[in-house]
Scaffold this motif. Structure first.
Motif, PDB file in Angstrom:
ATOM      1  N   UNK A  65       2.648  -2.925 -10.492  1.00 26.56           N
ATOM      2  CA  UNK A  65       2.649  -4.325 -10.058  1.00 26.56           C
ATOM      3  C   UNK A  65       2.101  -4.446  -8.645  1.00 26.56           C
ATOM      4  N   UNK A  66       2.431  -3.478  -7.779  1.00 27.23           N
ATOM      5  CA  UNK A  66       1.897  -3.485  -6.421  1.00 27.23           C
ATOM      6  C   UNK A  66       0.377  -3.362  -6.442  1.00 27.23           C
ATOM      7  N   UNK A  71       0.813  -1.216   0.000  1.00 30.75           N
ATOM      8  CA  UNK A  71       0.000   0.000   0.000  1.00 30.75           C
ATOM      9  C   UNK A  71       0.847   1.266   0.000  1.00 30.75           C
ATOM     10  N   UNK A  72       2.120   1.147   0.378  1.00 27.91           N
ATOM     11  CA  UNK A  72       2.975   2.330   0.432  1.00 27.91           C
ATOM     12  C   UNK A  72       3.356   2.841  -0.955  1.00 27.91           C
ATOM     13  N   UNK A  73       3.397   1.952  -1.950  1.00 29.59           N
ATOM     14  CA  UNK A  73       3.847   2.413  -3.262  1.00 29.59           C
ATOM     15  C   UNK A  73       2.942   1.988  -4.411  1.00 29.59           C
ATOM     16  N   UNK A  74       1.813   1.342  -4.112  1.00 27.78           N
ATOM     17  CA  UNK A  74       0.889   0.929  -5.172  1.00 27.78           C
ATOM     18  C   UNK A  74       0.319   2.154  -5.882  1.00 27.78           C
ATOM     19  N   UNK A  75       0.336   2.102  -7.201  1.00 26.28           N
ATOM     20  CA  UNK A  75      -0.210   3.190  -8.009  1.00 26.28           C
ATOM     21  C   UNK A  75      -0.679   2.619  -9.340  1.00 26.28           C
ATOM     22  N   UNK A  76      -1.988   2.598  -9.558  1.00 27.29           N
ATOM     23  CA  UNK A  76      -2.524   1.974 -10.755  1.00 27.29           C
ATOM     24  C   UNK A  76      -2.566   0.474 -10.581  1.00 27.29           C
ATOM     25  N   UNK A  91      -0.624  -8.312   0.478  1.00 27.85           N
ATOM     26  CA  UNK A  91      -0.410  -7.125   1.309  1.00 27.85           C
ATOM     27  C   UNK A  91       1.058  -6.722   1.379  1.00 27.85           C
ATOM     28  N   UNK A  92       1.936  -7.666   1.093  1.00 25.63           N
ATOM     29  CA  UNK A  92       3.375  -7.468   1.270  1.00 25.63           C
ATOM     30  C   UNK A  92       4.109  -7.929   0.025  1.00 25.63           C
ATOM     31  N   UNK A  93       5.220  -7.276  -0.284  1.00 25.24           N
ATOM     32  CA  UNK A  93       6.056  -7.747  -1.380  1.00 25.24           C
ATOM     33  C   UNK A  93       7.342  -8.333  -0.820  1.00 25.24           C
ATOM     34  N   UNK A  94       7.927  -9.251  -1.571  1.00 26.21           N
ATOM     35  CA  UNK A  94       9.230  -9.821  -1.246  1.00 26.21           C
ATOM     36  C   UNK A  94      10.025  -9.894  -2.533  1.00 26.21           C
ATOM     37  N   UNK A  95      11.299  -9.545  -2.447  1.00 26.61           N
ATOM     38  CA  UNK A  95      12.147  -9.560  -3.637  1.00 26.61           C
ATOM     39  C   UNK A  95      13.589  -9.829  -3.238  1.00 26.61           C
TER      40      UNK A  95
END
Length: 213
Positions: free
Chosen positions: A167-168, A81-86, A177-181
């Motif tokens: 992508x977020x 949610x901190x960087x999701x856009x579109x 809810x969380x990403x991992x990379x």
């Protein structure tokens, strides 16, 4: 134990994340036998500072300093949610594969990157050319991010940040809810980008190989 015709270190290594149920030297010999059977280099995927690491070192293995992706990688995580856009659209385009996997795409590459449910092939195009691409895969509530690439001619234009935001957004729509990379420790520009997106280091890992390799 994982084998994929040599494509990526993670997909061609033995993950060491607990008690193998036998003495570690025996487990490592089994890993070597698996590697010989599948025609890959015997490799152990080891979390830095984990209990198996000292036992693997005592068994005569060493860090693979010549690994193509670098000797050490960071695993970073952060809230979407901190960087999701579109929201990214998943498009299995030939240009996506060419940018992320190379001009000649093997069956192993297609299996590693394309198999499983909940996979997104996100890209940005200019005309008919894919100029930026990334892969996302949702497992439970985690969006796993991989193969982020931007063509050299289009770098420093904010495309990687834009693509990660889209992508977020896609991941949130899938219930993540969380990403991992994963990112190599020497890839400082990528690490800075992920930190700016709100990701932090979760742990590091290294690849170990037999000392005589």
């Amino acid at each position: 134990m994982r084998a994929a015709a040599g494509f990526t270190g993670r997909a061609n290594s033995t993950l060491t994340c607990g008690d193998p149920g036998m003495p570690v030297p025996d487990a490592l010999r089994a890993a070597q036998g698996f590697a010989r059977e599948h025609g890959i280099k015997p490799t152990a995927h080891v979390v830095n500072g984990s209990p198996p690491e000292s036992a693997i070192e005592s068994a005569g293995w060493r860090i693979d300093l010549d690994h193509p992706g670098g000797a050490e990688s960071l695993v970073m995580t952060g809230p979407l949610e901190k960087f999701a856009e579109g929201e990214a659209e998943s498009r299995d385009l030939p240009g996506w594969w060419e940018l992320t996997a190379g001009p000649e795409v093997s069956a192993a590459q297609r299996h590693v990157l394309g198999s499983g449910d909940g996979v997104c092939f996100a890209s940005i195009t200019a005309g008919d050319t894919v100029i930026a691409a990334v892969r996302g895969a949702v497992v439970e509530d985690v969006l796993h991010v991989a193969r982020l690439a931007v063509r050299p001619s289009h770098r420093r234009q904010g495309l990687a940040r834009r693509l990660m935001g889209e992508l977020a957004g896609w991941g949130l729509a899938q219930g993540a809810t969380t990403c991992a990379l994963q990112v190599a420790e020497h890839n400082e520009p990528a690490i800075r980008l992920y930190e700016e997106l709100g990701c932090t280091e979760h742990h590091r890992y290294r690849y170990w190989i037999p000392a005589g390799s």
